[in-house]
Design a protein around this motif. Structure first.
Motif, PDB file in Angstrom:
ATOM      1  N   MET A   1     131.007  18.451 -46.485  1.00 34.54           N
ATOM      2  CA  MET A   1     129.632  18.069 -46.752  1.00 34.54           C
ATOM      3  C   MET A   1     128.927  17.872 -45.413  1.00 34.54           C
ATOM      4  SD  MET A   1     127.872  15.328 -49.222  1.00 34.54           S
ATOM      5  CE  MET A   1     128.799  16.044 -50.495  1.00 34.54           C
ATOM      6  N   PHE A   2     127.660  18.220 -45.406  1.00 34.93           N
ATOM      7  CA  PHE A   2     126.896  18.064 -44.181  1.00 34.93           C
ATOM      8  C   PHE A   2     125.508  17.522 -44.517  1.00 34.93           C
ATOM      9  CE2 PHE A   2     126.836  22.507 -45.560  1.00 34.93           C
ATOM     10  CZ  PHE A   2     125.480  22.790 -45.644  1.00 34.93           C
ATOM     11  N   GLN A   3     124.799  17.172 -43.505  1.00 36.51           N
ATOM     12  CA  GLN A   3     123.444  16.637 -43.647  1.00 36.51           C
ATOM     13  C   GLN A   3     122.444  17.785 -43.495  1.00 36.51           C
ATOM     14  OE1 GLN A   3     122.505  13.086 -43.744  1.00 36.51           O
ATOM     15  NE2 GLN A   3     124.636  12.866 -44.332  1.00 36.51           N
ATOM     16  N   ILE A   4     121.376  17.720 -44.276  1.00 42.19           N
ATOM     17  CA  ILE A   4     120.291  18.683 -44.155  1.00 42.19           C
ATOM     18  C   ILE A   4     119.011  17.902 -43.898  1.00 42.19           C
ATOM     19  CG2 ILE A   4     118.892  20.381 -45.396  1.00 42.19           C
ATOM     20  CD1 ILE A   4     121.406  21.185 -46.930  1.00 42.19           C
ATOM     21  N   SER A   5     118.242  18.388 -42.950  1.00 44.15           N
ATOM     22  CA  SER A   5     116.970  17.750 -42.640  1.00 44.15           C
ATOM     23  C   SER A   5     115.864  18.471 -43.392  1.00 44.15           C
ATOM     24  CB  SER A   5     116.712  17.786 -41.133  1.00 44.15           C
ATOM     25  OG  SER A   5     115.520  17.101 -40.838  1.00 44.15           O
ATOM     26  N   CYS A   6     115.453  17.907 -44.537  1.00 48.03           N
ATOM     27  CA  CYS A   6     114.357  18.487 -45.319  1.00 48.03           C
ATOM     28  C   CYS A   6     113.094  18.442 -44.448  1.00 48.03           C
ATOM     29  CB  CYS A   6     114.150  17.676 -46.602  1.00 48.03           C
ATOM     30  SG  CYS A   6     112.703  18.171 -47.555  1.00 48.03           S
TER      31      CYS A   6
ATOM     32  N   CYS B   1     111.094  15.423 -46.155  1.00 53.91           N
ATOM     33  CA  CYS B   1     111.706  14.123 -46.454  1.00 53.91           C
ATOM     34  C   CYS B   1     112.608  13.604 -45.337  1.00 53.91           C
ATOM     35  CB  CYS B   1     112.522  14.206 -47.736  1.00 53.91           C
ATOM     36  SG  CYS B   1     111.585  14.767 -49.149  1.00 53.91           S
ATOM     37  N   GLY B   2     112.998  14.453 -44.434  1.00 51.97           N
ATOM     38  CA  GLY B   2     113.912  14.037 -43.386  1.00 51.97           C
ATOM     39  C   GLY B   2     115.362  14.298 -43.762  1.00 51.97           C
ATOM     40  N   GLU B   3     116.261  13.706 -43.022  1.00 50.31           N
ATOM     41  CA  GLU B   3     117.681  13.999 -43.176  1.00 50.31           C
ATOM     42  C   GLU B   3     118.257  13.357 -44.434  1.00 50.31           C
ATOM     43  OE1 GLU B   3     119.868  14.489 -39.565  1.00 50.31           O
ATOM     44  OE2 GLU B   3     121.467  13.220 -40.377  1.00 50.31           O
ATOM     45  N   ARG B   4     118.993  14.161 -45.210  1.00 53.74           N
ATOM     46  CA  ARG B   4     119.610  13.705 -46.454  1.00 53.74           C
ATOM     47  C   ARG B   4     120.980  14.366 -46.597  1.00 53.74           C
ATOM     48  NH1 ARG B   4     115.411  11.134 -46.199  1.00 53.74           N
ATOM     49  NH2 ARG B   4     113.953  10.714 -47.868  1.00 53.74           N
TER      50      ARG B   4
ATOM     51  N   SER C   1     124.331  16.976 -50.936  1.00 53.17           N
ATOM     52  CA  SER C   1     124.375  16.904 -52.390  1.00 53.17           C
ATOM     53  C   SER C   1     122.998  16.771 -53.029  1.00 53.17           C
ATOM     54  CB  SER C   1     125.271  15.735 -52.830  1.00 53.17           C
ATOM     55  OG  SER C   1     124.754  14.517 -52.353  1.00 53.17           O
ATOM     56  N   GLU C   2     121.962  16.436 -52.266  1.00 49.85           N
ATOM     57  CA  GLU C   2     120.599  16.356 -52.805  1.00 49.85           C
ATOM     58  C   GLU C   2     119.934  17.721 -52.902  1.00 49.85           C
ATOM     59  OE1 GLU C   2     117.898  13.609 -51.066  1.00 49.85           O
ATOM     60  OE2 GLU C   2     119.362  11.982 -50.995  1.00 49.85           O
ATOM     61  N   PHE C   3     120.594  18.752 -52.372  1.00 49.67           N
ATOM     62  CA  PHE C   3     119.966  20.069 -52.271  1.00 49.67           C
ATOM     63  C   PHE C   3     120.733  21.106 -53.083  1.00 49.67           C
ATOM     64  CE2 PHE C   3     119.071  17.646 -48.486  1.00 49.67           C
ATOM     65  CZ  PHE C   3     117.733  17.885 -48.234  1.00 49.67           C
TER      66      PHE C   3
ATOM     67  N   ILE D   1     116.406  19.549 -54.573  1.00 49.85           N
ATOM     68  CA  ILE D   1     116.393  19.369 -56.026  1.00 49.85           C
ATOM     69  C   ILE D   1     116.349  17.898 -56.432  1.00 49.85           C
ATOM     70  CG2 ILE D   1     118.900  19.423 -56.381  1.00 49.85           C
ATOM     71  CD1 ILE D   1     116.624  21.542 -58.443  1.00 49.85           C
ATOM     72  N   HIS D   2     116.945  17.006 -55.654  1.00 55.43           N
ATOM     73  CA  HIS D   2     116.949  15.578 -55.971  1.00 55.43           C
ATOM     74  C   HIS D   2     116.038  14.807 -55.023  1.00 55.43           C
ATOM     75  CE1 HIS D   2     120.041  16.035 -58.955  1.00 55.43           C
ATOM     76  NE2 HIS D   2     120.782  16.686 -58.088  1.00 55.43           N
ATOM     77  N   GLY D   3     114.995  15.459 -54.587  1.00 58.12           N
ATOM     78  CA  GLY D   3     114.043  14.834 -53.676  1.00 58.12           C
ATOM     79  C   GLY D   3     112.648  15.359 -53.974  1.00 58.12           C
TER      80      GLY D   3
END
Length: 128
Positions: free
Chosen positions: A1-6, A9-12, A15-17, A60-62
């Protein structure tokens, strides 16, 4: 798992994407004029590089907005997240052509012209 910077919205957490495949794929202007081989190439053939890859993602969850992500597939390092209508950043030799960027407003799905893959997904209710 890694972080994505939307971009909005910023870094999340990843799993939110939801990933939606290769980025910067443009639907053919006249699909009926394509041969079966050309249509199959459009539908099925995608790059699978080891290294920098340009992908479509949706938060998707943001904020539920679409964006592109440049990611190094060898290290799962996210290089840059940018709006759907923004020109892709330049990384090495694996850059999509800038002419394939179609939307007028970054992240605004209403700005799409109805001919792209993301428009087809939205019409069909996919990824919502």
């Amino acid at each position: 798992m890694f972080q994505i910077s939307c971009p909005w919205c910023g870094e999340r957490e990843q799993s939110e994407f939801k990933a939606a495949g290769e980025g910067h794929i443009r639907r053919p202007d006249d699909p009926a004029a394509l041969t079966d081989a050309e249509w199959a190439d459009y539908v099925f053939m995608r790059k699978n590089p080891r290294g920098v890859h340009f992908e479509r993602w949706v938060h998707i969850h943001g904020c539920r907005r679409w964006f592109h992500l440049a990611r190094d597939t060898a290290s799962d390092t996210t290089l840059k997240a940018y709006g759907a209508a923004e020109a892709p950043p330049q990384f090495g030799d694996n850059n999509p052509p800038a002419a394939e960027v179609t939307a007028a407003h970054p992240g605004d799905i209403s700005a799409y012209d109805g001919g792209s893959d993301e428009d087809a997904l939205l019409r069909e209710g996919g990824l919502r």
